[in-house]
Scaffold this active site. Structure first.
Site, mmCIF file in Angstrom:
data_model
loop_
_atom_site.group_PDB
_atom_site.id
_atom_site.type_symbol
_atom_site.label_atom_id
_atom_site.label_comp_id
_atom_site.label_asym_id
_atom_site.label_seq_id
_atom_site.Cartn_x
_atom_site.Cartn_y
_atom_site.Cartn_z
ATOM 1 N N HIS A 41 0.876 -1.175 0.000
ATOM 2 C CA HIS A 41 0.000 0.000 0.000
ATOM 3 C C HIS A 41 0.911 1.222 0.000
ATOM 4 O O HIS A 41 1.909 1.268 0.731
ATOM 5 C CB HIS A 41 -0.897 0.007 1.239
ATOM 6 C CG HIS A 41 -1.506 1.362 1.520
ATOM 7 N ND1 HIS A 41 -2.472 1.908 0.708
ATOM 8 C CD2 HIS A 41 -1.266 2.266 2.510
ATOM 9 C CE1 HIS A 41 -2.816 3.092 1.193
ATOM 10 N NE2 HIS A 41 -2.101 3.333 2.288
ATOM 11 N N CYS A 111 -4.655 2.163 -4.513
ATOM 12 C CA CYS A 111 -3.802 3.199 -3.932
ATOM 13 C C CYS A 111 -2.541 3.429 -4.747
ATOM 14 O O CYS A 111 -2.039 4.566 -4.835
ATOM 15 C CB CYS A 111 -3.441 2.816 -2.496
ATOM 16 S SG CYS A 111 -2.637 1.188 -2.370
#
Length: 546
Positions: A41, A111
């Site tokens: 992430h 993301c």
């Protein structure tokens, strides 16, 4: 914060498995037998905030403030010169269009895609290839855990989600963040001023000691009369240093004046022999263009042209932006599609294309034009057109070169022109800097005086801009060859100055350029005596050549 100062852009990298991915069997992760170090992430940290995308949409928090804790790794992507408010408007645009909460997809639109796009906007950087996308598809049950974790990264009280309806907590409003930035700048400036005070006091003390030593030597060489009441101790200007220090601004005065005044005051107190940061060299731009007049010409040229409802709206938006002076937020998502049609529709007249380009040249002088440019991050309509500019009529070539020159008025738009990220157009692999370079070289070597003037200005702007050396790796030789060819054509003093200035900068960027000067010629020294400023640039070139 002044745009010229630059703001660091960092990439925060988190492992959603906290290191366990490398230990788990591949059958559990569903990665098709590939070795997996982590499920990544990412977030972009800029302006002292962390921005990321997840199931809740675009979110910001304090750096490292998510439930994931400290990042697994931090990478410096570069520096941005995009003004804070322009960046806020850009994030708002992403959050309400392509990066809404409903559009989030763990693998296809996540993301990492968001971080990659924001990084390109801020400083032309890209995410490391190992991070996006994930190596291979996960099955639906395997997606649940990371999806749930991404949805709940930030505690509710700390969230500042930019989504449809735009809701913020009060403490996370753009005004609040701006105020925080100003307070931090004042604190840093105050600390810097205090350090400057100490430095100045030390310098004054050293100078006073040297003066005292010199005075003692003079007294020893020429003794005073016995009845003299003057002594080395009493004749010394003991109040000199104290008065100098007292003359410095007090901290409370600096705070009231603001951070910029504090920085200026600190700079004024420095000794002149201290090195200072080199200011940005003013670009050559053409401000004698009236946006309102150019819009009227475009509107007149479009009379009788059938426009759709969306195109009519885009024309009205251009009037609001260029004539009424509204912000770039008035330009809708379809605006650049409208511009692309005006530039590429062969059924439209040359006058339409020239008027469109001149309108864009007037827009280019505005600071928030970078938001308009980054609307074009997928289709690349503007620079795809610019890459084919040499095949267009002369009037279009002039107008197109004028647009690129004026985009150097502001740091963020000039950065955009020099992005090295590659994209496809008409079966070719291009980049912003390649398209810009092609227009520059063609214009510089044109037989048309007006186009050559624009080309030499563009060459000067490109070469004198302070950028990372890697940006010029592929275009230095091409630009240098064009400059050497230009020098062979007996240019005017103004063009000669621009050419030698650009060649001096390119020679400093690349080891190949000095060799080209020796092998290809002409010898820049033959132009000595043209003017003092030209001679100064020739000296810089010859230092590299020798």
């Amino acid at each position: 914060m002044a745009a010229e100062e630059g703001v660091n852009v960092d990439l925060y990298i988190y492992d959603l498995t906290n290191g366990f991915a490398s230990l788990l069997p591949q059958s559990i992760l569903g990665m098709s037998g590939q070795h997996v170090e982590g499920v990544w992430h990412t977030a972009v940290v800029v302006y002292e905030r962390e921005f990321f995308y997840g199931g809740g949409g675009v979110t910001s928090c304090a750096p490292g403030g998510t439930q994931l804790g400290p990042p697994h790794q931090v990478e410096r992507l570069g520096q941005t010169f995009v003004p804070f408010q322009v960046f806020v408007d850009y994030i708002q645009g992403l959050a309400t269009t392509t990066y809404t909460a409903a559009a989030f997809r763990l693998l296809e639109h996540n993301c990492n895609h968001f971080s990659d796009e924001v990084a390109q906007f801020l400083c032309g950087a890209r995410l490391p290839k190992r991070l996006a996308p994930h190596p291979a598809p996960l099955t639906p049950p395997q997606c649940c855990a990371p999806s749930a974790l991404l949805d709940a990264l930030v505690p509710p009280q700390a969230q500042a989600v930019y989504a449809s309806g735009v809701r913020h907590s009060r403490q996370e409003s753009p005004e609040f963040r701006t105020l925080n930035c100003q307070i931090e700048e004042a604190r840093v400036a105050s600390a810097a001023l205090e350090q400057r005070r100490s430095t100045l006091a030390e310098k004054l003390a050293r100078k006073e000691r040297r003066r005292e030593k010199k005075r003692r030597k003079m007294l020893q060489a020429e003794p005073q009369a016995p009845d003299s009441t003057t002594t080395p101790e009493t004749s010394a200007p003991v109040g000199g240093m104290a008065e100098a220090v007292e003359a410095l601004p007090r901290e409370e005065e600096v705070s009231r004046a603001g951070p910029s005044s504090a920085a200026a005051a600190a700079a004024d107190l420095l000794d002149l022999d201290e090195p200072r940061a080199k200011p940005r060299e003013p670009p050559i731009v053409f401000k004698d263009i009236d946006g309102a007049q150019e819009y009227e010409r475009l509107a007149k040229a479009l009379e009788g042209v059938e426009l759709s409802g969306e195109e009519k709206q885009s024309l009205d938006e251009l009037q609001q932006y260029l004539v009424a002076g509204e912000g770039s937020w008035v330009l809708g998502d379809e605006f650049l599609a409208f511009i692309s049609r005006l530039l590429n529709d062969s059924s439209l007249s040359e006058e339409v294309r020239v008027s469109t380009l001149r309108c864009l040249a007037a827009c280019a002088l505005r600071e928030d034009v970078s938001l308009l440019l980054h609307q074009d991050r997928r289709q690349h309509a503007l620079l795809s057109y610019a890459h084919r500019l040499e095949d267009r009529p002369l009037a279009e070539q002039r107008a197109g070169a004028l647009v690129l020159c004026n985009l150097f008025e502001n740091v963020s738009s000039s950065e955009w022109l020099l992005y090295i990220s590659e994209w496809e157009a008409n079966g070719q692999t291009l980049s912003n800097i390649r398209a810009t370079t092609k227009v520059c070289v063609h214009s510089c070597l044109s037989e048309d005086p007006e186009l050559r003037d624009l080309g030499t200005a563009l060459m000067y702007n490109i070469a004198t801009k302070e950028v990372k050396t890697v940006v010029f790796d592929e275009v230095c030789v091409e630009l240098a060859m064009a400059l050497l060819q230009l020098l062979q054509s007996a240019p005017s003093e103004e063009h000669l100055y621009r050419a030698t200035s650009a060649l001096a900068r390119l020679a400093a960027h690349s080891h190949d350029v000095p060799q080209l000067v020796c092998l290809v010629g002409p010898d820049p020294a033959v132009y000595r005596g043209t003017s003092q400023r030209v001679d100064e640039q020739i000296d810089l070139i010859m230092k590299r050549v020798k």
